[in-house]
Design an enzyme around this catalytic site. Structure first.
Site, PDB file in Angstrom:
ATOM      1  CG  ASP A  44       0.041  10.937   3.973  1.00 22.49           C
ATOM      2  OD1 ASP A  44       0.832  11.540   3.905  1.00 22.49           O
ATOM      3  OD2 ASP A  44      -0.017   9.693   4.339  1.00 22.49           O
ATOM      4  CE  LYS A 149       3.247  10.941   5.792  1.00 17.08           C
ATOM      5  NZ  LYS A 149       2.559   9.404   5.783  1.00 17.08           N
ATOM      6  CB  CYS A 182      -0.514   8.731   7.773  1.00 13.80           C
ATOM      7  SG  CYS A 182      -0.070   7.458   6.639  1.00 13.80           S
TER       8      CYS A 182
HETATM    9  C1  C5J Z   1      -2.664   6.931   5.499  1.00 17.96           C
HETATM   10  C2  C5J Z   1      -2.775   4.584   4.999  1.00 17.96           C
HETATM   11  N1  C5J Z   1      -2.406   7.877   5.059  1.00 17.96           N
HETATM   12  N2  C5J Z   1      -4.043   4.382   5.464  1.00 17.96           N
HETATM   13  N3  C5J Z   1      -2.155   5.649   4.942  1.00 17.96           N
HETATM   14  O1  C5J Z   1      -3.223   6.928   6.460  1.00 17.96           O
HETATM   15  O2  C5J Z   1      -2.200   3.570   4.660  1.00 17.96           O
END
Ligand code: C5J
Length: 240
Positions: A44, A149, A182
């Protein structure tokens, strides 16, 4: 795809020659990994999390705290590419009609800061919008796998497990953002599925340094209950 196969074949050839098991300094203890059975996961690294005006910023976070991950991830990506490791990028986001976004995931925030609302980089956390894109510095090469995802855990509602199985992967180098959301969710899911997850501490970051530290503590506690914590320096030093 073609060069992906070639690179993976190279890793398999090295494996056949017995050259790929390395020991990586880590906490709670060093860990031996077969590089032919190891993938680099870049989680991400999207504008929605790292740039002002994205999802992370709209939740009130200081997004600059994540930016220290960029250079070490670039270094690990370069080393992984040179050595033919399987590289998988993920992106969190939802379909434009929000059919894959449970209302509970949206409605806990006030209108204006919700998934799907308009923002400076397009609709927040929606696939295809500018904010959903991976930042240029760590952008996937055309032959690298990108998994979209809808959840925090990278295995949820994706084909990640099938991809790892197809490539004979047993170990994951985990990088990306955020440590406590995540990355941690993915490490916990990976552990239940039988993978060894090695989190590179300088290649993951949280909007809260305290939560970053706490997440890594949980992962490596009790003899490595969910996995290992290492660093880009330790991984790069161990690579042949
Ligand atoms: C991730 C989030 N990628 N913090 N998402 O950590 O919402």
């Amino acid at each position: 795809m073609h060069s992906l196969i070639i690179r993976h074949s190279l890793a398999l050839e090295n494996h056949r020659l017995g050259m790929t098991t390395v020991t990586i300094a880590a906490e709670p203890h060093p860990v031996a990994v077969d590089l032919a059975a190891t993938a680099l996961l870049v989680i991400d690294m999207q504008k929605d999390f790292l740039y002002p005006g994205g999802f992370g910023a709209l939740l009130g976070n200081d997004v600059t705290l994540l930016q220290r991950t960029i250079v070490p991830i670039q270094q690990v990506l370069q080393a992984a590419r040179q050595r033919g490791l399987l590289i998988i990028h993920t992106r969190e986001g939802h379909l434009p009609d929000l059919s894959d976004c449970p209302p509970a995931k949206r409605l806990r925030w006030p209108s204006g800061g919700r998934i799907g609302d308009p923002g400076p980089m397009g609709r927040i956390l929606i696939r295809g919008e500018e904010g959903h894109a991976i930042i240029d510095e760590v952008a996937p090469l055309p032959d690298e796998i990108v998994i979209d995802k809808p959840g925090k855990n990278s295995f949820y509602a994706t084909n990640l497990a099938e991809i790892l199985q197809q490539h004979g992967i047993q170990n994951l180098f985990v990088t990306g953002v955020t440590t406590d959301v995540c990355c941690q969710a993915t490490v916990i899911a990976a552990n239940d599925r039988g993978y060894n997850a090695l989190v590179l501490a300088d290649c993951v970051a949280s909007y809260s340094p305290a939560r970053h530290t706490a997440a890594l503590e949980v992962i490596k506690a009790q003899g490595g209950i969910f996995g290992w914590v290492t660093s880009s320096e330790q991984v790069l030093a161990a690579l042949p």
